[in-house]
Design a protein around this motif. Structure first.
Motif, PDB file in Angstrom:
ATOM      1  N   VAL A 160     -37.840  13.792   6.453  1.00  0.00           N
ATOM      2  CA  VAL A 160     -37.995  13.862   5.572  1.00  0.00           C
ATOM      3  C   VAL A 160     -38.205  15.159   5.133  1.00  0.00           C
ATOM      4  CG1 VAL A 160     -38.251  13.393   2.641  1.00  0.00           C
ATOM      5  CG2 VAL A 160     -38.048  11.140   4.199  1.00  0.00           C
ATOM      6  N   LEU A 196     -36.224   7.530   9.497  1.00  0.00           N
ATOM      7  CA  LEU A 196     -35.466   8.803   8.662  1.00  0.00           C
ATOM      8  C   LEU A 196     -36.488   9.657   8.220  1.00  0.00           C
ATOM      9  CD1 LEU A 196     -34.161   9.872   6.030  1.00  0.00           C
ATOM     10  CD2 LEU A 196     -34.966   8.770   4.719  1.00  0.00           C
ATOM     11  N   THR A 236     -33.364  13.776   6.191  1.00  0.00           N
ATOM     12  CA  THR A 236     -32.112  14.316   4.684  1.00  0.00           C
ATOM     13  C   THR A 236     -31.825  16.027   4.127  1.00  0.00           C
ATOM     14  OG1 THR A 236     -34.787  14.448   3.528  1.00  0.00           O
ATOM     15  CG2 THR A 236     -34.223  12.458   4.184  1.00  0.00           C
ATOM     16  N   ARG A 267     -31.763   9.315  11.497  1.00  0.00           N
ATOM     17  CA  ARG A 267     -31.341  10.071   9.879  1.00  0.00           C
ATOM     18  C   ARG A 267     -32.641  11.559   9.492  1.00  0.00           C
ATOM     19  NH1 ARG A 267     -28.980   5.556   6.161  1.00  0.00           N
ATOM     20  NH2 ARG A 267     -27.466   4.623   7.371  1.00  0.00           N
ATOM     21  N   LEU A 309     -34.300   9.902  -3.232  1.00  0.00           N
ATOM     22  CA  LEU A 309     -34.214  11.075  -2.377  1.00  0.00           C
ATOM     23  C   LEU A 309     -34.091   9.684  -0.658  1.00  0.00           C
ATOM     24  CD1 LEU A 309     -33.084  13.552  -0.250  1.00  0.00           C
ATOM     25  CD2 LEU A 309     -35.722  14.215  -0.463  1.00  0.00           C
ATOM     26  N   VAL A 310     -34.961   8.984  -0.609  1.00  0.00           N
ATOM     27  CA  VAL A 310     -35.914   8.548   0.492  1.00  0.00           C
ATOM     28  C   VAL A 310     -34.448   6.873   0.348  1.00  0.00           C
ATOM     29  CG1 VAL A 310     -36.660   7.163   1.525  1.00  0.00           C
ATOM     30  CG2 VAL A 310     -37.604   9.375   1.208  1.00  0.00           C
ATOM     31  N   TYR A 352     -32.757  19.638  -1.460  1.00  0.00           N
ATOM     32  CA  TYR A 352     -31.890  18.509  -2.995  1.00  0.00           C
ATOM     33  C   TYR A 352     -32.226  19.816  -4.281  1.00  0.00           C
ATOM     34  CZ  TYR A 352     -36.789  17.896  -2.134  1.00  0.00           C
ATOM     35  OH  TYR A 352     -38.124  18.232  -2.381  1.00  0.00           O
ATOM     36  N   ARG A 381     -31.906   6.605  -1.345  1.00  0.00           N
ATOM     37  CA  ARG A 381     -30.348   7.092  -1.610  1.00  0.00           C
ATOM     38  C   ARG A 381     -29.632   7.226   0.167  1.00  0.00           C
ATOM     39  NH1 ARG A 381     -29.933  13.215  -3.849  1.00  0.00           N
ATOM     40  NH2 ARG A 381     -29.610  11.079  -5.449  1.00  0.00           N
ATOM     41  N   GLU A 382     -30.972   8.060   0.950  1.00  0.00           N
ATOM     42  CA  GLU A 382     -29.928   8.151   2.019  1.00  0.00           C
ATOM     43  C   GLU A 382     -30.585   7.086   3.707  1.00  0.00           C
ATOM     44  OE1 GLU A 382     -29.078  11.020   3.494  1.00  0.00           O
ATOM     45  OE2 GLU A 382     -28.860  11.135   1.761  1.00  0.00           O
TER      46      GLU A 382
END
Length: 345
Positions: free
Chosen positions: A145, A143, A179, A177, A336-337, A182, A339-340
């Motif tokens: 970010v 992920l 993010t 992925r 945020l992390v 926001y 959630r993703e």
């Protein structure tokens, strides 16, 4: 001639009991050293990115290599020296981003298969080093970010460009992925409001108004479809609602313009001058577009713009720190992390 491997001789790829998941925090970047050479290397990489300066034609290359890289590094090096973390011999942006990574790793420590690291889009540690490091530690999913609340092609998109470029060189790629921005996420707006209120409570004066200063962008980029300006407006409006302030008490401005093109307005420095001349004596400035304090907040806002305000009649000026690795700031990143990462942990 095509060779065929018999099924009975093919071996399954080795797998760990639980595939590791990597989380890579990515910020803009910083010179490795606070001298002209270090700044020159950084600026060359930064200003050679077609996402940052879209017209990379011959004229720009002559201007960049013949003028900018021969004059600007010395001046910017002096600015970096004003804010440099001399204990670690690095910029505050690097110090803070590392701390954000370490604190996020601690917050996710109950997920033993999650590995957290950090990188810079320009400079070091590079995105390639970050991805290679996560893969070396067994991460099959990553992920990324981008630490930019508001999306723009010159920040968020160029992070993705570099991540995809690194992956394009790999035969065996991790699953990826990214993010999303926001800019009006409730956790982010609450954290901004909380940090502003906490800072104001420590001041010996009460600001007459607050200026929300975002990094600028050439107006032509927005005209071509970049959503950045609308994201900055959305952040400011959400913050006004949260803090119960109107547009006369919480102003939106744009800083850090470069070159001769028209940039997004109103300009922060011109606003500082105007407010002081109109009789405003006490202000505070917040920089919601920056997830960590850096040259643009610690030197450009807290020093240059404070001087502009005071030179034109202002009396009290306070630069509100970024969310950085504070508890509210880390709550935003963690939220945020997590959630993703749904479905991966």
């Amino acid at each position: 001639m095509t060779s065929v491997v018999p099924l009975e001789t093919a071996k399954p790829a080795p797998r760990s009991a639980l595939p590791r998941v990597g989380v890579l925090l990515i910020n803009l970047g910083t010179p490795d050293t606070a001298d002209a050479r270090g700044v020159r290397v950084y600026l060359k990489e930064f200003l050679s990115d077609a996402r940052v300066i879209e017209d990379q034609g011959l004229i720009w290359k002559v201007v960049l290599n013949g003028i900018i890289l021969n004059t600007r590094p010395r001046a910017k090096a002096r600015d970096y020296q004003k804010i440099w973390n001399t204990e670690r011999n690095e910029s505050p942006l690097k110090t803070i981003t590392r701390s954000q990574s370490e604190k996020l790793a601690a917050a996710l420590s109950n997920h033993a298969h999650v590995v957290v690291d950090w990188a810079m889009r320009y400079g070091n540690p590079s995105i390639k080093a970050g991805i290679d490091g996560l893969i070396a530690r067994g991460c099959e999913r990553i992920l990324t970010v981008p630490l930019y609340p508001q999306y723009s092609a010159s920040t968020s998109a160029t992070v993705c460009d570099e991540v995809f470029r690194v992956l394009s060189q790999m035969r065996s790629q991790p699953t990826l992925r990214v993010t999303p921005p926001y800019y009006e996420d409730e956790a982010y707006i609450d954290a901004l409001a909380t940090s502003i209120e906490a800072h104001l409570s420590t001041l010996s004066f009460e600001p007459e108004l607050i200026v929300a200063s975002f990094h600028g962008m050439p107006k032509s980029y927005v005209d071509k479809g970049d959503p950045y300006q609308s994201h900055c407006v959305a952040t400011t409006e959400a913050l006004r609602r949260r803090m119960k302030l109107d547009d006369t008490k919480l102003l939106l401005t744009f800083q850090s313009r470069f070159g001769f093109d028209e940039w997004l307005q109103p300009y922060t420095d011109k606003t500082m001058e105007r407010l002081a001349k109109e009789g405003v004596r006490r202000i505070a400035v917040v920089t919601p577009g920056f997830s960590a304090d850096c040259l643009e907040t610690l030197e450009e806002i807290a020093q240059e713009n404070a001087e502009i305000f005071e030179h034109n009649g202002g009396e009290e000026f306070s630069a509100i720190p970024c969310l950085n690795d504070s508890q509210p700031g880390m709550d935003v990143i963690r939220t945020l992390v997590l959630r993703e990462l749904q479905g991966w942990i």
